[in-house]
Design a protein around this motif. Structure first.
Motif, short mmCIF file in Angstrom:
data_model
loop_
_atom_site.label_atom_id
_atom_site.label_comp_id
_atom_site.label_asym_id
_atom_site.label_seq_id
_atom_site.Cartn_x
_atom_site.Cartn_y
_atom_site.Cartn_z
N ARG A 139 -2.29 9.92 7.72
CA ARG A 139 -3.66 10.24 7.29
C ARG A 139 -4.41 9.00 6.81
O ARG A 139 -5.63 8.99 6.73
N VAL A 140 -3.65 7.96 6.47
CA VAL A 140 -4.28 6.72 5.99
C VAL A 140 -3.78 5.55 6.86
O VAL A 140 -3.00 4.71 6.43
N TYR B 263 1.30 20.37 -2.98
CA TYR B 263 1.57 19.88 -1.63
C TYR B 263 2.87 20.48 -1.09
O TYR B 263 3.93 20.30 -1.69
N VAL C 255 1.82 12.55 7.28
CA VAL C 255 1.28 12.36 5.93
C VAL C 255 0.77 10.93 5.75
O VAL C 255 -0.41 10.71 5.41
N SER C 256 1.64 9.94 6.01
CA SER C 256 1.16 8.55 5.89
C SER C 256 0.16 8.25 7.00
O SER C 256 -0.72 7.39 6.86
N ILE D 162 0.83 -1.22 0.00
CA ILE D 162 0.00 0.00 0.00
C ILE D 162 0.85 1.26 0.00
O ILE D 162 0.58 2.20 -0.74
N PHE D 163 1.91 1.28 0.80
CA PHE D 163 2.59 2.57 1.02
C PHE D 163 3.84 2.82 0.18
O PHE D 163 4.06 3.94 -0.27
N TYR E 192 3.45 3.81 -3.79
CA TYR E 192 2.56 4.97 -3.92
C TYR E 192 3.27 6.21 -3.37
O TYR E 192 3.26 7.28 -3.98
N THR E 193 3.90 6.07 -2.21
CA THR E 193 4.57 7.22 -1.59
C THR E 193 5.79 7.64 -2.41
O THR E 193 6.06 8.84 -2.55
N TYR F 104 -0.50 21.48 4.93
CA TYR F 104 -1.63 20.76 4.35
C TYR F 104 -2.90 21.02 5.16
O TYR F 104 -2.91 20.84 6.37
N TYR G 68 -13.01 5.54 3.53
CA TYR G 68 -11.69 6.18 3.54
C TYR G 68 -11.58 7.15 4.70
O TYR G 68 -10.52 7.35 5.26
N THR H 29 -1.05 1.08 -6.14
CA THR H 29 -0.06 1.11 -5.06
C THR H 29 1.18 0.25 -5.32
O THR H 29 2.14 0.34 -4.57
N ASN I 288 -6.55 3.35 -6.16
CA ASN I 288 -5.12 3.67 -5.99
C ASN I 288 -4.27 2.59 -6.63
O ASN I 288 -4.55 1.39 -6.46
N GLN J 111 4.29 9.63 -5.15
CA GLN J 111 3.68 10.89 -4.69
C GLN J 111 4.73 11.90 -4.22
O GLN J 111 4.63 13.08 -4.46
N TRP J 112 5.73 11.40 -3.49
CA TRP J 112 6.69 12.30 -2.83
C TRP J 112 8.12 12.17 -3.31
O TRP J 112 9.00 12.96 -2.91
N1 UDP Z 1 -0.68 6.67 0.83
C1 UDP Z 1 -0.12 5.54 0.26
N2 UDP Z 1 -0.94 4.65 -0.37
C2 UDP Z 1 -2.27 4.83 -0.47
C3 UDP Z 1 -2.84 5.98 0.10
C4 UDP Z 1 -2.01 6.88 0.74
O1 UDP Z 1 1.08 5.37 0.30
O2 UDP Z 1 -2.96 3.98 -1.07
C5 UDP Z 1 0.22 7.61 1.53
C6 UDP Z 1 0.89 8.59 0.55
O3 UDP Z 1 2.16 8.92 1.07
C7 UDP Z 1 -0.05 9.78 0.61
C8 UDP Z 1 -0.43 9.78 2.09
O4 UDP Z 1 -0.52 8.39 2.44
O5 UDP Z 1 0.59 10.96 0.22
C9 UDP Z 1 -1.72 10.51 2.41
O6 UDP Z 1 -2.77 9.98 1.64
P1 UDP Z 1 -4.02 10.87 1.25
O7 UDP Z 1 -5.03 10.01 0.60
O8 UDP Z 1 -4.43 11.69 2.41
O9 UDP Z 1 -3.35 11.78 0.15
P2 UDP Z 1 -3.94 13.07 -0.59
O10 UDP Z 1 -5.41 13.05 -0.47
O11 UDP Z 1 -3.28 14.17 0.12
O12 UDP Z 1 -3.45 12.88 -1.98
#
Ligand code: UDP
Ligand code: FAD
Length: 406
Positions: free
Chosen positions: A180-181, A352, A177-178, A157-158, A161-162, A386, A191, A309, A307, A165-166
């Protein structure tokens, strides 16, 4: 056509939630005449939506779902819209499977069918029913079975994707940040677990039209404040007149020498570094490219957001008709999101803030400059932070409480 600046009590830069709420409060509660300047050709900031060729409301700057536990934010926005009930559910595409995200006890059953019962009992015993456990915390667990779960979640999952994203691993970014999920110790696939969640019945843009519809508010879209406001010798200088539309270069050239001190309030929701000509260097941001595709089919995917991932270059695909309750309409529009590093080049949008001690310290230097001239930075850009919609609405209301009552 121009507008005389002396007729305004306050200037608000930006017509996203931060700017629009500030303008409404200053006008309605403060009895002020407020000028709102927005560089885009529309209001609504990143929450702006517009209908596609099928009549489906598309979120032009990525999918936005309202969710909150704040009664104040919910009630406030409810003045300007009715809501469609919508509980956002997301799945991650892992190989051929779709698994619920955030990872929860349903996901656990799906990916570890054989020992799901034992693992579920262990998670509940360790963290408590309903707990929300950040992946980085779960990874610290000593029990081998918890490590096995953490490892699965981290890898599937992480991690990828991370990285997309980053451009960094989960442990290299701000833990909030991580967080949040989190891993959720329940069978709730939603969600967000907030008390109120939904979509504005006629869309975000309509909500903003009503929010800004007040006799004390004048909105100018297509006007970049950079061409109009200048900070010189610790003073905020503005042009005498606000043009209806402004080209940044032409306007600053033609207005050179014609600016004068503005004594009213300036609420600024744009980039603080750019306002000060990036004199200490640029604040780092992540940007996104949104790839939009209209498809002549009725349904593309199972959920509003899927997503990616473990594969693909994009992070996620959104199919808007799920979000807006328009599943019965023919045709569908989908959006892929490709993250990249913001460079400040023409046309790029900073989405971001990349919060870490170094970047936050750089931001603090710009904030000090803003404080020196009495500028009020507000919102996700100007505060380098954020904010979810509800959080920025609450925060804007709090800041306006201070300005109006204090
Ligand atoms: N994230 C991830 N996999 C997922 C969802 C989230 O790795 O399937 C991580 C990723 O680093 C992301 C963060 O958790 O930037 C926060 O997710 P969120 O959905 O809040 O991101 P946003 O809505 O800001 O795009
Ligand atoms: P913005 O919406 O960015 O508004 C700032 C405005 O200022 C913009 O319109 C900009 O054009 C204007 N501006 C900037 N500089 C100038 C200038 N020099 N002159 C004139 N105008 C200027 N939140 C949720 O609650 N739920 C979600 O599902 C959700 N999804 C998101 C998805 C994505 C991809 C992103 C990036 C954010 C998401 N958010 C979500 C967060 C949400 O977008 C923010 O809370 C909200 O946009 C913050 O409002 P703001 O006014 O601070 O910023």
């Amino acid at each position: 056509m121009t507008t005389d600046i002396n007729s305004f009590d306050s200037i608000v830069v930006g017509a996203g939630f931060a700017g629009a709420v500030a303008a409404r409060e200053l006008a309605e509660r403060g009895g002020e005449k407020v000028l709102v300047l927005e560089s885009r050709d529309h209001i609504g900031g990143n929450c702006y939506d517009e209908p596609d060729k099928y009549g489906i409301l598309v979120h032009v700057y990525g999918p936005h779902i309202f969710h909150t536990n704040s009664e104040r934010a919910y009630k406030y926005l409810s003045r300007f819209t009715e809501w469609i009930d919508y509980s956002h559910e997301v799945v991650a595409k892992v190989g051929d499977e779709e698994i619920p995200v955030p990872f929860n006890l349903n996901t656990l059953r799906q990916v570890f069918p054989k020992d799901a019962e034992e693992l579920e009992a262990l998670l509940i015993e360790t963290f408590g029913e309903g707990a929300r456990v950040p992946i980085l915390k779960l990874r610290e667990a000593e029990d081998e079975r918890l490590q096995k779960i953490a490892d699965y979640v981290y890898r599937n999952i992480f991690l990828k994707y991370t990285m997309k994203q980053w451009g960094k691993k989960p442990e290299e970014i701000d833990p909030s940040v991580s967080g949040r999920v989190p891993v959720v110790i329940s069978h709730d696939n939603r969600y967000f677990q907030d008390k109120w969640q939904g979509m504005p019945k006629e869309g975000f843009t309509k909500l903003f039209e009503r929010l800004l519809d007040h006799e004390g508010i004048t909105v100018k879209t297509g006007v970049d404040a950079g061409s109009f406001i200048k900070i010189e010798n610790d003073r905020i200088l503005v042009c005498d007149d606000v043009p209806d539309e402004c080209d940044r270069d032409k306007a600053s050239a033609s207005k050179a020498g014609e600016k004068k001190k503005f004594t009213g309030k300036v609420i600024y929701t744009g980039l603080l570094d750019e306002l000060f000509d990036c004199r200490y260097g640029r604040l780092p941001y992540r940007s996104l490219r949104f790839d939009v595709e209209c498809r002549d089919e009725d349904r593309f995917q199972s959920h509003g957001v899927v997503n990616y991932t473990v594969s693909e270059d994009f992070t996620r695909i959104s199919e808007f008709k799920h979000l807006t309750g328009q599943l019965d309409l023919h045709g569908t529009t989908i959006m892929r999101e490709y993250p990249f590093a913001y460079s400040g080049a023409e046309g790029e949008v900073p989405y971001y803030a990349i919060n870490n001690p170094e970047n936050d310290a750089l931001y603090a230097r710009y904030k000090e400059l803003a404080d020196q001239v009495g500028l009020i930075p507000l919102g996700r850009l100007a505060e380098y932070k954020y904010y979810n919609i509800d959080a920025i609405v609450d925060h804007a209301l709090d800041v306006m409480d201070g300005l109006i009552e204090g």
